[in-house]
Scaffold this motif. Structure first.
Motif, short mmCIF file in Angstrom:
data_model
loop_
_atom_site.label_atom_id
_atom_site.label_comp_id
_atom_site.label_asym_id
_atom_site.label_seq_id
_atom_site.Cartn_x
_atom_site.Cartn_y
_atom_site.Cartn_z
N PHE A 129 37.15 24.45 23.65
CA PHE A 129 37.64 23.40 24.54
C PHE A 129 36.59 23.19 25.63
CE2 PHE A 129 41.81 24.92 22.95
CZ PHE A 129 42.31 23.70 22.51
N SER A 130 36.45 21.94 26.06
CA SER A 130 35.55 21.65 27.17
C SER A 130 36.26 21.94 28.49
CB SER A 130 35.10 20.19 27.11
OG SER A 130 34.37 19.94 25.92
N GLY A 131 35.50 21.99 29.56
CA GLY A 131 36.07 22.25 30.87
C GLY A 131 35.55 23.55 31.46
N GLU A 132 35.83 23.74 32.74
CA GLU A 132 35.33 24.90 33.46
C GLU A 132 36.09 26.17 33.09
OE1 GLU A 132 35.19 24.26 37.62
OE2 GLU A 132 33.99 22.43 37.48
N SER A 133 35.42 27.29 33.26
CA SER A 133 36.05 28.58 33.01
C SER A 133 36.63 29.13 34.32
CB SER A 133 35.03 29.57 32.45
OG SER A 133 34.53 29.11 31.20
N ILE A 134 37.67 29.92 34.19
CA ILE A 134 38.31 30.54 35.36
C ILE A 134 38.48 32.03 35.09
CG2 ILE A 134 39.54 28.41 35.96
CD1 ILE A 134 42.08 29.76 34.78
N TRP A 135 38.74 32.77 36.17
CA TRP A 135 39.05 34.20 36.01
C TRP A 135 40.53 34.34 35.72
CZ3 TRP A 135 35.61 37.82 35.22
CH2 TRP A 135 34.30 37.62 35.68
N VAL A 136 40.83 35.12 34.70
CA VAL A 136 42.21 35.35 34.28
C VAL A 136 42.48 36.85 34.21
CG1 VAL A 136 43.91 35.03 32.43
CG2 VAL A 136 42.25 33.22 32.93
N LYS A 137 43.61 37.26 34.78
CA LYS A 137 44.05 38.65 34.67
C LYS A 137 45.30 38.70 33.80
CE LYS A 137 42.38 40.15 39.23
NZ LYS A 137 42.76 40.70 40.55
N PHE A 138 45.33 39.64 32.89
CA PHE A 138 46.52 39.77 32.04
C PHE A 138 46.67 41.20 31.53
CE2 PHE A 138 43.00 38.62 29.25
CZ PHE A 138 43.18 39.42 28.12
N TRP A 139 47.92 41.58 31.31
CA TRP A 139 48.21 42.85 30.66
C TRP A 139 48.14 42.65 29.15
CZ3 TRP A 139 48.34 47.39 32.96
CH2 TRP A 139 48.68 47.49 34.30
N ALA A 140 47.54 43.59 28.47
CA ALA A 140 47.46 43.55 27.01
C ALA A 140 47.82 44.92 26.46
CB ALA A 140 46.06 43.15 26.56
N GLU A 141 48.62 44.93 25.42
CA GLU A 141 48.94 46.20 24.78
C GLU A 141 47.70 46.74 24.07
OE1 GLU A 141 52.50 46.23 22.46
OE2 GLU A 141 53.59 44.96 23.88
#
Length: 245
Positions: free
Chosen positions: A162-174
């Motif tokens: 996908f086009s567009g800017e990247s952002i910082w993402v925080k998430f819990w993952a098993e």
């Protein structure tokens, strides 16, 4: 391995795949054809309906090497499963790079009237032409300013292109999906915290792509930040629940 790469390529048409496989078979010994006879018995695999993909690649490659813009028609499938133009007017872009990801070829370019990078699937491009107009200078494209563009990093941040800017993402993952994390993001993510059966991840990624990825792995993932993305996923999940109630 070469035959398998052709066989499972989604970029070329069935007829092109067959011709390439037949040519590859002739490069082997007399016994080689017998070893790959099973290929003819495989079920029909999905290949592109666009028979001009190889031509597209050739024209785009020439344009990139000559620093020239290209024009093309960009298509999508209609309800009859036929490729149809998305709009009447042609797209005019400055091509910079071609990449292969998720079984598809993509063009990394700049679309006229914008100052950022766009992505187009090459198998959905028709009527491509190299123009006499020079490409837009990279110094005028946000992602290239200061010579900071890094292709592997860009690909890791744009997992669905996908086009567009990247952002910082925080998430819990098993922890059971750590392999999937590496498959999708490489090793360009940070583990901020560890618990018994899950880890807190911080990664820079395209926001739209992250929404789709989080929905795909929704059983194992919980978005923490940004709140707007968490809200969007929550609403999408509610919509899905209502449709399947």
């Amino acid at each position: 391995m070469l035959i398998d790469s052709v066989l499972f390529s989604k970029n070329i048409s069935r007829s092109q795949a067959k011709r390439l496989i037949d040519k590859l078979k002739t490069l082997g010994s007399n016994k080689f054809s017998a070893k790959v006879s099973h290929i003819a018995n495989l079920p029909e695999l999905h290949h592109s309906d666009n028979t001009r993909v190889m031509y597209n690649l050739d024209v785009i490659n020439d344009a990139i090497s000559k620093n020239k813009k290209i024009s093309f028609i960009y298509n999508s499938y209609d309800e009859n499963l036929q490729l149809k133009p998305r709009r009447e007017e042609v797209y005019i872009v400055s091509p910079y790079q071609m990449v292969a990801t998720n079984g598809r070829y993509y063009l990394i370019c700049n679309t006229d009237n914008y100052d950022n990078i766009s992505h187009y699937r090459i198998d959905k491009i028709t009527e491509v032409q190299m123009l006499k107009i020079p490409v837009k200078f990279k110094r005028n494209i946000k992602e290239f300013i200061g010579g900071s563009f890094n292709l592997p990093k860009h690909m890791a941040e744009h997992i669905y292109m996908f086009s567009g800017e990247s952002i910082w993402v925080k998430f819990w993952a098993e922890k059971i999906i750590i392999d999937a994390l590496v498959d999708w993001f490489g090793k360009d993510f940070k583990i901020l915290q560890k618990e018994n059966d899950r880890i807190l991840i911080n990664v820079k990624v395209n926001e739209t792509a992250m929404k789709f990825w989080a929905m795909q792995y929704g059983e194992f993932v919980e978005i923490i930040f940004p709140e707007s993305l968490r809200d969007e996923i929550r609403q999408t999940a509610k919509d899905i629940l209502e449709k399947h109630a």
